[in-house]
Motif scaffolding. Structure first.
Motif, short mmCIF file in Angstrom:
data_model
loop_
_atom_site.label_atom_id
_atom_site.label_comp_id
_atom_site.label_asym_id
_atom_site.label_seq_id
_atom_site.Cartn_x
_atom_site.Cartn_y
_atom_site.Cartn_z
N LYS A 1 30.70 44.44 40.57
CA LYS A 1 29.91 43.71 39.81
C LYS A 1 30.43 43.85 38.31
O LYS A 1 31.12 43.08 37.67
CB LYS A 1 28.48 44.11 39.62
CG LYS A 1 27.81 43.20 38.49
CD LYS A 1 26.29 43.59 38.23
CE LYS A 1 25.71 42.72 37.36
NZ LYS A 1 26.41 42.01 36.14
N VAL A 2 30.65 45.01 38.07
CA VAL A 2 31.57 45.60 36.49
C VAL A 2 32.97 44.92 36.50
O VAL A 2 33.30 44.38 35.56
CB VAL A 2 31.36 46.86 36.26
CG1 VAL A 2 32.02 47.18 34.99
CG2 VAL A 2 29.82 47.41 36.06
N ALA A 3 33.49 45.29 37.61
CA ALA A 3 35.07 44.80 37.61
C ALA A 3 35.07 43.37 37.79
O ALA A 3 35.94 42.81 36.92
CB ALA A 3 35.62 45.77 38.94
N ASN A 4 34.21 42.74 38.42
CA ASN A 4 34.35 41.36 38.33
C ASN A 4 34.04 40.73 37.17
O ASN A 4 34.46 39.65 36.57
CB ASN A 4 33.43 40.56 39.53
CG ASN A 4 34.27 40.78 40.88
OD1 ASN A 4 35.61 40.82 40.93
ND2 ASN A 4 33.59 41.13 42.08
N ASP A 5 32.83 41.15 36.53
CA ASP A 5 32.38 40.40 35.41
C ASP A 5 33.46 40.81 33.96
O ASP A 5 33.76 39.99 33.44
CB ASP A 5 31.26 41.33 34.82
CG ASP A 5 30.00 40.87 35.62
OD1 ASP A 5 30.01 39.84 36.30
OD2 ASP A 5 28.86 41.89 35.33
N CYS A 6 34.13 41.92 34.16
CA CYS A 6 35.12 42.19 33.08
C CYS A 6 36.32 41.36 33.36
O CYS A 6 36.93 40.92 32.57
CB CYS A 6 35.57 43.71 33.22
SG CYS A 6 36.85 44.13 31.94
N LEU A 7 37.04 41.15 34.74
CA LEU A 7 37.87 40.33 35.00
C LEU A 7 37.59 38.98 34.51
O LEU A 7 38.55 38.32 34.01
CB LEU A 7 38.22 40.49 36.37
CG LEU A 7 39.32 39.50 37.01
CD1 LEU A 7 40.68 39.96 36.35
CD2 LEU A 7 39.44 39.52 38.33
N GLU A 8 36.55 38.36 34.53
CA GLU A 8 36.23 36.98 34.29
C GLU A 8 36.21 36.93 32.74
O GLU A 8 36.40 36.05 32.07
CB GLU A 8 34.82 36.88 34.89
CG GLU A 8 34.23 35.17 34.52
CD GLU A 8 32.83 35.07 35.03
OE1 GLU A 8 32.15 34.27 34.38
OE2 GLU A 8 32.73 35.15 36.25
N ARG B 1 42.34 46.57 33.17
CA ARG B 1 41.09 46.84 32.30
C ARG B 1 39.88 46.67 33.13
O ARG B 1 39.05 47.39 32.95
CB ARG B 1 41.03 46.01 31.12
CG ARG B 1 39.87 46.06 30.36
CD ARG B 1 39.81 45.17 29.05
NE ARG B 1 38.50 45.42 28.34
CZ ARG B 1 38.21 44.73 27.06
NH1 ARG B 1 39.08 43.87 26.68
NH2 ARG B 1 37.53 45.03 26.49
N ALA B 2 39.81 45.81 34.04
CA ALA B 2 38.29 45.53 34.94
C ALA B 2 38.29 46.81 35.78
O ALA B 2 37.14 47.44 35.80
CB ALA B 2 38.65 44.33 35.56
N VAL B 3 39.28 47.31 36.41
CA VAL B 3 39.40 48.58 37.23
C VAL B 3 38.89 49.61 36.32
O VAL B 3 38.09 50.51 36.54
CB VAL B 3 40.65 48.77 37.91
CG1 VAL B 3 40.56 50.07 38.53
CG2 VAL B 3 40.87 47.47 38.92
N ARG B 4 39.41 49.81 35.00
CA ARG B 4 39.16 51.12 34.18
C ARG B 4 37.77 51.07 33.86
O ARG B 4 36.95 52.19 33.94
CB ARG B 4 40.06 51.03 33.06
CG ARG B 4 41.61 51.55 33.26
CD ARG B 4 42.58 51.75 32.32
NE ARG B 4 42.68 50.70 31.28
CZ ARG B 4 43.36 49.70 31.43
NH1 ARG B 4 44.15 49.55 32.43
NH2 ARG B 4 43.51 48.50 30.47
N GLU B 5 37.11 50.06 33.28
CA GLU B 5 36.09 49.80 33.07
C GLU B 5 34.87 50.06 34.20
O GLU B 5 33.94 50.81 34.10
CB GLU B 5 35.56 48.49 32.45
CG GLU B 5 36.06 48.20 31.10
CD GLU B 5 35.63 46.96 30.42
OE1 GLU B 5 34.67 46.41 30.79
OE2 GLU B 5 36.29 46.48 29.38
N ALA B 6 35.47 49.43 35.11
CA ALA B 6 34.27 49.63 36.45
C ALA B 6 34.23 51.42 37.01
O ALA B 6 33.26 51.92 36.98
CB ALA B 6 34.81 48.72 37.69
N ASN B 7 35.52 51.77 36.73
CA ASN B 7 35.42 53.36 37.23
C ASN B 7 34.90 54.32 35.99
O ASN B 7 34.06 55.00 36.41
CB ASN B 7 36.91 53.69 37.06
CG ASN B 7 37.78 53.29 38.21
OD1 ASN B 7 36.98 52.72 39.25
ND2 ASN B 7 39.23 53.50 38.24
N ALA B 8 34.77 53.66 34.72
CA ALA B 8 34.18 54.34 33.78
C ALA B 8 32.63 54.45 34.13
O ALA B 8 31.65 55.12 33.93
CB ALA B 8 34.58 53.79 32.51
#
Length: 56
Positions: free
Chosen positions: A26-33, A40-47
């Protein structure tokens, strides 16, 4: 292509439960959108998953 919860295991070892894997996707997809930046999406989701897995 959006990420699925199954993709979380390839990107972080901290997504050990189905809930954390769903959160990661969810976080990765939201950030990618929002940003269009896959890295950045992967980094944010990992964090986010790391913070949530430490809280357990």
């Amino acid at each position: 292509m959006p990420w699925t919860p199954d993709d979380a295991e390839r990107h972080t070892h901290k997504a050990t439960t189905k809930q954390l894997q769903a959160l990661w996707a969810k976080v990765a997809n939201d950030c990618l959108e929002r940003t269009g930046d896959e890295g950045r999406a992967v980094r944010e989701a990992n964090a986010v998953v790391a913070r949530n897995s430490d809280a357990d």
